[in-house]
Motif scaffolding. Sequence first.
Motif, PDB file in Angstrom:
ATOM      1  N   HIS A  33      -8.330 -12.653  -0.456  1.00  0.00           N
ATOM      2  CA  HIS A  33      -6.940 -12.187  -0.510  1.00  0.00           C
ATOM      3  C   HIS A  33      -6.741 -11.070   0.500  1.00  0.00           C
ATOM      4  O   HIS A  33      -7.621 -10.218   0.665  1.00  0.00           O
ATOM      5  N   GLU A  61       5.695 -11.799   9.268  1.00  0.00           N
ATOM      6  CA  GLU A  61       5.217 -12.265   7.961  1.00  0.00           C
ATOM      7  C   GLU A  61       4.830 -13.742   8.049  1.00  0.00           C
ATOM      8  O   GLU A  61       3.761 -14.147   7.561  1.00  0.00           O
ATOM      9  N   GLU A  62       5.675 -14.531   8.692  1.00  0.00           N
ATOM     10  CA  GLU A  62       5.364 -15.966   8.824  1.00  0.00           C
ATOM     11  C   GLU A  62       4.143 -16.190   9.712  1.00  0.00           C
ATOM     12  O   GLU A  62       3.320 -17.072   9.454  1.00  0.00           O
ATOM     13  N   ARG A  65       1.181 -15.540   7.597  1.00  0.00           N
ATOM     14  CA  ARG A  65       0.926 -16.658   6.665  1.00  0.00           C
ATOM     15  C   ARG A  65       0.214 -17.799   7.401  1.00  0.00           C
ATOM     16  O   ARG A  65      -0.731 -18.403   6.887  1.00  0.00           O
ATOM     17  N   CYS A  68      -3.452 -16.814   8.139  1.00  0.00           N
ATOM     18  CA  CYS A  68      -4.287 -16.888   6.926  1.00  0.00           C
ATOM     19  C   CYS A  68      -4.570 -18.335   6.536  1.00  0.00           C
ATOM     20  O   CYS A  68      -5.676 -18.644   6.071  1.00  0.00           O
ATOM     21  N   ARG A  69      -3.588 -19.217   6.737  1.00  0.00           N
ATOM     22  CA  ARG A  69      -3.830 -20.641   6.452  1.00  0.00           C
ATOM     23  C   ARG A  69      -4.950 -21.171   7.349  1.00  0.00           C
ATOM     24  O   ARG A  69      -5.821 -21.918   6.895  1.00  0.00           O
ATOM     25  N   THR A  74      -6.163 -17.112   0.851  1.00  0.00           N
ATOM     26  CA  THR A  74      -5.022 -17.309  -0.027  1.00  0.00           C
ATOM     27  C   THR A  74      -3.773 -16.764   0.683  1.00  0.00           C
ATOM     28  O   THR A  74      -3.874 -16.112   1.719  1.00  0.00           O
ATOM     29  N   GLU A  75      -2.615 -17.031   0.118  1.00  0.00           N
ATOM     30  CA  GLU A  75      -1.372 -16.515   0.717  1.00  0.00           C
ATOM     31  C   GLU A  75      -1.426 -14.988   0.755  1.00  0.00           C
ATOM     32  O   GLU A  75      -1.708 -14.347  -0.267  1.00  0.00           O
ATOM     33  N   GLU A  77      -0.311 -11.102   0.644  1.00  0.00           N
ATOM     34  CA  GLU A  77       0.726 -10.367  -0.082  1.00  0.00           C
ATOM     35  C   GLU A  77       1.181  -9.195   0.777  1.00  0.00           C
ATOM     36  O   GLU A  77       0.365  -8.574   1.462  1.00  0.00           O
TER      37      GLU A  77
END
Length: 272
Positions: A33, A61-62, A65, A68-69, A74-75, A77
Amino acid sequence: METLLAVFAHPDDEQFGTSGALLACVERGVAVHVLCATRGDAGEISDPALATPESLGAVREEEMRAACRILGLTEPEFLDYPDGGLTLVEPDALTRAVVEAIRRLRPRVVITFDANGGYGHPDHIAIHRATVAAFDRAADPAFAPDLGAPHRVAKLYATAYPRSIFPAMDAAFVAHGFPALGFGDVQTIADAEIGTPDEVITTAVPADRFWDTRRASLLAHRTQYGAAHPFAVLPEAAMRPLFATDHFRRIHPPPMPGTALPDESDLWAGLT
Ligand SMILES: [Zn+2]
């Protein structure tokens, strides 16, 4: 399932000196995380087609994401703090946010910045302080029972860019026609104080095999690392050696006095 929590300040902080070690955790089945205190809304915009100053936080933010993918995390935070403004946040509020995440996610390993924020970035230093404080408070039943059941983290790490690596990085940049690496107005310490002294590094995680994945993840931060950025342009032969090992300084438990360092090559060493 084993869990690791990385606490950082900006989208892309999970990359340098870290993403290879995170990939090694994913490889062994650890849920990784990332808690990111800001959306990086004060960062660069490599291409005006990608974002405006007003949209940058949402765009980053995108990007985070997507990064991280690619790493299999995990997504991520996000906390709702302004980029560049963490020193203005009440320290207890920042610490409470990290305690809440620790008690909810219950990681055995936590990673954050080193005390100098790598290169003196005030946001990084604020996150280091909040996370070190949260490490103790999360385990203290008397602290903020409203934030969840106490949880004791087994190992706390600081990311450690070996001080010796910066001249090598500068040489690679200059050899390919770029100016030496600079950290602009977020560098608050002398060049000689950047990074972590090599001799206090406790943990050296082999990461070369993750080169392709971590490079793709880095470049997913498109507003920060556009097509003209040295990290996108420099040949693999120049860059890859600089990313061959990810280094950390283990804050807890500290190394035994007299032990030769680094004393481990795995963030999970000693945990059964
Ligand atoms: Zn940062």
